[in-house]
Motif scaffolding. Sequence first.
Motif, PDB file in Angstrom:
ATOM      1  N   LEU A  96      -6.894  -5.810   2.944  1.00 40.36           N
ATOM      2  CA  LEU A  96      -6.036  -4.669   3.265  1.00 40.36           C
ATOM      3  C   LEU A  96      -4.601  -5.149   3.424  1.00 40.36           C
ATOM      4  CD1 LEU A  96      -8.198  -2.800   5.945  1.00 40.36           C
ATOM      5  CD2 LEU A  96      -7.784  -2.074   3.590  1.00 40.36           C
ATOM      6  N   ALA A  97      -3.696  -4.572   2.662  1.00 43.24           N
ATOM      7  CA  ALA A  97      -2.303  -5.033   2.653  1.00 43.24           C
ATOM      8  C   ALA A  97      -1.672  -4.999   4.045  1.00 43.24           C
ATOM      9  CB  ALA A  97      -1.490  -4.187   1.686  1.00 43.24           C
ATOM     10  N   LYS A  98      -2.049  -4.015   4.872  1.00 42.92           N
ATOM     11  CA  LYS A  98      -1.422  -3.883   6.191  1.00 42.92           C
ATOM     12  C   LYS A  98      -1.790  -5.043   7.121  1.00 42.92           C
ATOM     13  CE  LYS A  98      -4.980  -0.962   8.366  1.00 42.92           C
ATOM     14  NZ  LYS A  98      -5.239   0.314   9.058  1.00 42.92           N
ATOM     15  N   LYS A  99      -2.860  -5.760   6.803  1.00 42.37           N
ATOM     16  CA  LYS A  99      -3.260  -6.901   7.626  1.00 42.37           C
ATOM     17  C   LYS A  99      -2.767  -8.225   7.048  1.00 42.37           C
ATOM     18  CE  LYS A  99      -7.762  -6.219   7.862  1.00 42.37           C
ATOM     19  NZ  LYS A  99      -9.162  -6.414   8.326  1.00 42.37           N
ATOM     20  N   ASP A 100      -2.244  -8.206   5.821  1.00 42.17           N
ATOM     21  CA  ASP A 100      -1.714  -9.427   5.214  1.00 42.17           C
ATOM     22  C   ASP A 100      -0.533  -9.954   6.025  1.00 42.17           C
ATOM     23  OD1 ASP A 100      -3.549  -9.230   3.212  1.00 42.17           O
ATOM     24  OD2 ASP A 100      -2.127  -8.704   1.633  1.00 42.17           O
ATOM     25  N   ILE A 101      -0.398 -11.268   6.049  1.00 44.55           N
ATOM     26  CA  ILE A 101       0.719 -11.912   6.732  1.00 44.55           C
ATOM     27  C   ILE A 101       1.576 -12.610   5.678  1.00 44.55           C
ATOM     28  CG2 ILE A 101       1.389 -13.638   8.438  1.00 44.55           C
ATOM     29  CD1 ILE A 101      -1.380 -13.235   9.721  1.00 44.55           C
ATOM     30  N   PRO A 102       2.879 -12.347   5.631  1.00 51.21           N
ATOM     31  CA  PRO A 102       3.717 -13.047   4.650  1.00 51.21           C
ATOM     32  C   PRO A 102       3.570 -14.561   4.778  1.00 51.21           C
ATOM     33  CG  PRO A 102       4.944 -11.250   5.660  1.00 51.21           C
ATOM     34  CD  PRO A 102       3.653 -11.362   6.420  1.00 51.21           C
ATOM     35  N   ALA A 167      -5.290 -14.696   9.028  1.00 51.16           N
ATOM     36  CA  ALA A 167      -5.223 -13.247   9.142  1.00 51.16           C
ATOM     37  C   ALA A 167      -6.628 -12.707   9.389  1.00 51.16           C
ATOM     38  CB  ALA A 167      -4.632 -12.657   7.855  1.00 51.16           C
ATOM     39  N   ASP A 168      -6.706 -11.450   9.776  1.00 53.91           N
ATOM     40  CA  ASP A 168      -7.986 -10.829  10.121  1.00 53.91           C
ATOM     41  C   ASP A 168      -8.781 -10.537   8.852  1.00 53.91           C
ATOM     42  OD1 ASP A 168     -10.084  -9.415  11.153  1.00 53.91           O
ATOM     43  OD2 ASP A 168      -8.910  -7.642  11.702  1.00 53.91           O
ATOM     44  N   THR A 169      -9.578 -11.506   8.448  1.00 56.22           N
ATOM     45  CA  THR A 169     -10.381 -11.368   7.241  1.00 56.22           C
ATOM     46  C   THR A 169     -11.670 -12.166   7.406  1.00 56.22           C
ATOM     47  OG1 THR A 169     -10.288 -11.529   4.819  1.00 56.22           O
ATOM     48  CG2 THR A 169      -9.249 -13.313   6.080  1.00 56.22           C
ATOM     49  N   SER A 170     -12.465 -12.245   6.359  1.00 57.96           N
ATOM     50  CA  SER A 170     -13.776 -12.902   6.456  1.00 57.96           C
ATOM     51  C   SER A 170     -13.673 -14.364   6.870  1.00 57.96           C
ATOM     52  CB  SER A 170     -14.502 -12.788   5.117  1.00 57.96           C
ATOM     53  OG  SER A 170     -13.675 -13.214   4.060  1.00 57.96           O
ATOM     54  N   ILE A 171     -12.589 -15.039   6.514  1.00 60.32           N
ATOM     55  CA  ILE A 171     -12.408 -16.443   6.895  1.00 60.32           C
ATOM     56  C   ILE A 171     -12.428 -16.595   8.416  1.00 60.32           C
ATOM     57  CG2 ILE A 171     -10.685 -18.310   6.983  1.00 60.32           C
ATOM     58  CD1 ILE A 171     -12.202 -18.338   4.398  1.00 60.32           C
ATOM     59  N   ALA A 172     -11.892 -15.602   9.130  1.00 60.46           N
ATOM     60  CA  ALA A 172     -11.887 -15.651  10.596  1.00 60.46           C
ATOM     61  C   ALA A 172     -13.314 -15.687  11.137  1.00 60.46           C
ATOM     62  CB  ALA A 172     -11.130 -14.451  11.159  1.00 60.46           C
ATOM     63  N   LEU A 186      -2.758 -10.762  14.840  1.00 57.93           N
ATOM     64  CA  LEU A 186      -3.163  -9.380  14.555  1.00 57.93           C
ATOM     65  C   LEU A 186      -1.949  -8.465  14.445  1.00 57.93           C
ATOM     66  CD1 LEU A 186      -6.132  -8.971  17.076  1.00 57.93           C
ATOM     67  CD2 LEU A 186      -6.300  -9.302  14.604  1.00 57.93           C
ATOM     68  N   PRO A 187      -2.013  -7.463  13.550  1.00 59.54           N
ATOM     69  CA  PRO A 187      -0.942  -6.464  13.494  1.00 59.54           C
ATOM     70  C   PRO A 187      -0.968  -5.581  14.735  1.00 59.54           C
ATOM     71  CG  PRO A 187      -2.765  -5.822  12.076  1.00 59.54           C
ATOM     72  CD  PRO A 187      -3.089  -7.197  12.582  1.00 59.54           C
ATOM     73  N   LEU A 188       0.050  -4.766  14.906  1.00 59.31           N
ATOM     74  CA  LEU A 188       0.135  -3.883  16.076  1.00 59.31           C
ATOM     75  C   LEU A 188      -1.110  -3.006  16.188  1.00 59.31           C
ATOM     76  CD1 LEU A 188       1.835  -2.769  18.451  1.00 59.31           C
ATOM     77  CD2 LEU A 188       2.777  -1.097  16.826  1.00 59.31           C
ATOM     78  N   VAL A 189      -1.524  -2.397  15.071  1.00 63.12           N
ATOM     79  CA  VAL A 189      -2.754  -1.601  15.041  1.00 63.12           C
ATOM     80  C   VAL A 189      -3.811  -2.455  14.362  1.00 63.12           C
ATOM     81  CG1 VAL A 189      -3.842   0.531  14.259  1.00 63.12           C
ATOM     82  CG2 VAL A 189      -1.422   0.539  14.912  1.00 63.12           C
ATOM     83  N   SER A 190      -4.728  -2.989  15.151  1.00 69.08           N
ATOM     84  CA  SER A 190      -5.701  -3.942  14.615  1.00 69.08           C
ATOM     85  C   SER A 190      -7.084  -3.313  14.503  1.00 69.08           C
ATOM     86  CB  SER A 190      -5.757  -5.186  15.496  1.00 69.08           C
ATOM     87  OG  SER A 190      -6.147  -4.854  16.813  1.00 69.08           O
TER      88      SER A 190
END
Length: 234
Positions: A96-102, A167-172, A186-190
Amino acid sequence: IKKQYNTEVILYLKSKKFSHFYDKTKFNLIFEGETIPEHDYHNHLLSLLKIFLKQNNLFCKPVNFFQTNKDIQRKWNDKFKNHKGIKVGINSSTSLAKKDIPMKYFINLASNFDCKFILLQKKINSKDIENISIKKNILYFPEMDTSNEAFLDSIEIIKHLDLVITADTSIAHLAATLKKKTWIPLPLVSDWRWFLKKSKSEWYDNVTLYRSKKSEGWNTPFEKIKADLKKSFF
């Protein structure tokens, strides 16, 4: 379930890509399109909590059923035998793009420490690859996890690491289940799994959560990660 009852567990998986995660002496694995054997009860995995766990004991400890592939294990043992010192896995990409971290936040983090940072992702854009190539302490393995069996390489790489920052993904979840120290910005809305405000995870005792204070703002979690990394390893 197997501990409490004398029962056979039939596990339905959508994809055979994940079948190697499971000990086939403990599970009867079936896949999408196959006939479901006769059974007495069925339920969704995430609905089991409300049936088997009491109100004040909501969370069960994760169990690692991952099976070791000896050939893959030897491959990564050989690759890492010359990489001494602290090794930190990093991953910026999610589904999900909103959870991606630059990627720049991880590159900046790596610039402050004399240790190896190991990329735990396959998808990296050309600009980030160019920036990463300049950094001698960031290692990227483009051949990672290219087989039909999911995460074979990731599992063995993570075993060699001291810490995973992802980032919040399967690797976590993969790193946490492997009992590796895991930090998740985590983003503001996680995602609901991480609840609200807490810095520790209810699911894994080896996970620390770093929460953004504003929408699309990663400065706060990475400032704290930088301080904690220095405190924990240097």
